[in-house]
Write a protein that holds these residues in place. Structure first.
Motif, short mmCIF file in Angstrom:
data_model
loop_
_atom_site.label_atom_id
_atom_site.label_comp_id
_atom_site.label_asym_id
_atom_site.label_seq_id
_atom_site.Cartn_x
_atom_site.Cartn_y
_atom_site.Cartn_z
N UNK A 67 6.54 34.07 -25.66
CA UNK A 67 6.41 32.93 -26.74
C UNK A 67 6.17 31.60 -26.26
N UNK A 68 6.89 31.13 -25.38
CA UNK A 68 6.55 29.74 -24.75
C UNK A 68 5.47 29.35 -24.35
N UNK A 69 4.80 30.64 -23.58
CA UNK A 69 3.41 30.58 -23.14
C UNK A 69 2.26 30.64 -24.11
N UNK A 70 2.85 31.04 -25.54
CA UNK A 70 2.10 31.14 -26.45
C UNK A 70 0.95 32.46 -26.26
N UNK A 71 1.58 33.56 -25.72
CA UNK A 71 0.75 34.69 -25.53
C UNK A 71 1.32 35.67 -26.69
N UNK A 72 0.52 36.20 -27.20
CA UNK A 72 0.72 37.18 -28.53
C UNK A 72 1.78 38.51 -27.73
N UNK A 73 2.46 38.86 -28.31
CA UNK A 73 3.25 40.19 -27.93
C UNK A 73 3.72 41.01 -29.10
#
Length: 292
Positions: free
Chosen positions: A26-32
């Motif tokens: 989330x902090x790295x703006x990577x969807x999961x």
């Protein structure tokens, strides 16, 4: 691989590691997308919610998770406090999972059934990295669904795959047949399972902290119900190895466990069998063994 960058990263398991991974993504703006087989996140921790851990809060809170929670106005617990499993869930994991940045992407009651590569057989290695992963997931309320993801983080853990009692990493003869009399984990012997253990002959197998915690709780039960008999079965040759660092332990609460269990052994509150290899389990808890 660039063609897959729009796809989410899949996290298998909503325990401490899975939620920490979600926070970092989330902090790295990577969807999961996170799949948890239990009814809630950290379902396994909730099964031992009566246990107080020996590591303080400051060692149990992930840095990325703390950052997200602090931004949301989280009322953080005392860093030096020792939480129970229930407190870990109520005060940390539940608020974390309920953050708006995480909650829509967490799926509970969702068991991952299989993982493969899209259009790639298991025996085909050429070009596999160019294709997304395909996951087959069974949702309790929606049935089976398929998901394409760019990467998979396996945080499923081993709690639901405990070691067999038998020696050599295999089930002892009769272990499966007598499974209704065996509980793997840390039973709540002073709470909801009191009637199961009071005034009974109870065998605790293993030399880890889960076993030590259970014996300490059984001793409290014995104080209330004197006919409770505790048997401690260990493979270790030297009982001193189980006691740990005691006063010299870097974690005071962990050292205290070693001190308590040694005192119980010295006071003959526990019948110790070591070294002991379990070969067979019969009804009425008769253990057929080989001493080494």
């Amino acid at each position: 691989m660039k063609q897959n960058e729009s796809l989410p990263v899949a996290i298998v398991g909503g325990g401490p590691v899975g939620l920490a991974a979600a926070a970092h993504l989330t902090i790295r703006n990577i969807p999961f997308i996170l799949f948890e087989a239990g009814e809630t996140v950290v379902a396994n921790i909730r099964s031992w919610q009566h246990v107080r851990v020996f590591s303080p809060w400051k060692y149990n809170i992930d840095k990325a998770a703390r950052q997200l929670l602090d931004t949301a106005g989280w009322n953080a617990p005392d860093d030096e406090g020792l939480p129970t499993g229930k407190e870990l869930y109520d005060e940390y994991f539940k608020p974390l999972a309920n953050l708006q940045s995480l909650r829509p992407h967490i799926h509970t009651n969702s068991r991952v059934m299989s993982i493969g590569r899209k259009n790639r057989d298991k025996m085909k290695s050429w070009g596999r990295e160019e294709w997304p992963f395909v996951m087959q997931v069974h949702h309790r309320d929606e049935g089976v669904k398929f998901y394409q993801v760019r990467a998979v983080i396996d945080a499923s853990g081993t709690w639901n795959s405990p070691n067999p009692i038998g020696s050599g990493g295999v089930f002892a003869v009769g272990e499966i047949e007598n499974s209704e009399n065996i509980l793997y984990g840390i039973p709540d012997v002073l709470g909801k399972l009191k009637d199961r253990y009071k005034n009974k002959n109870v065998a605790v197998v293993g030399g880890g902290h889960s076993a030590i915690n259970t014996i300490i709780e059984l001793n409290k039960l014995k104080n209330e119900y004197p006919d409770t008999t505790i048997h401690w079965i260990l493979r270790k040759k030297n009982l001193r190895d189980v006691y740990g660092g005691q006063e010299k332990d870097a974690l005071e609460a962990r050292g205290a466990l070693g001190i308590k269990i040694e005192q119980l052994v010295n006071d003959d509150r526990v019948n110790v069998y070591t070294p002991f290899q379990v070969q067979e389990i019969r009804s009425h808890w008769r253990l057929i063994n080989t001493f080494i």
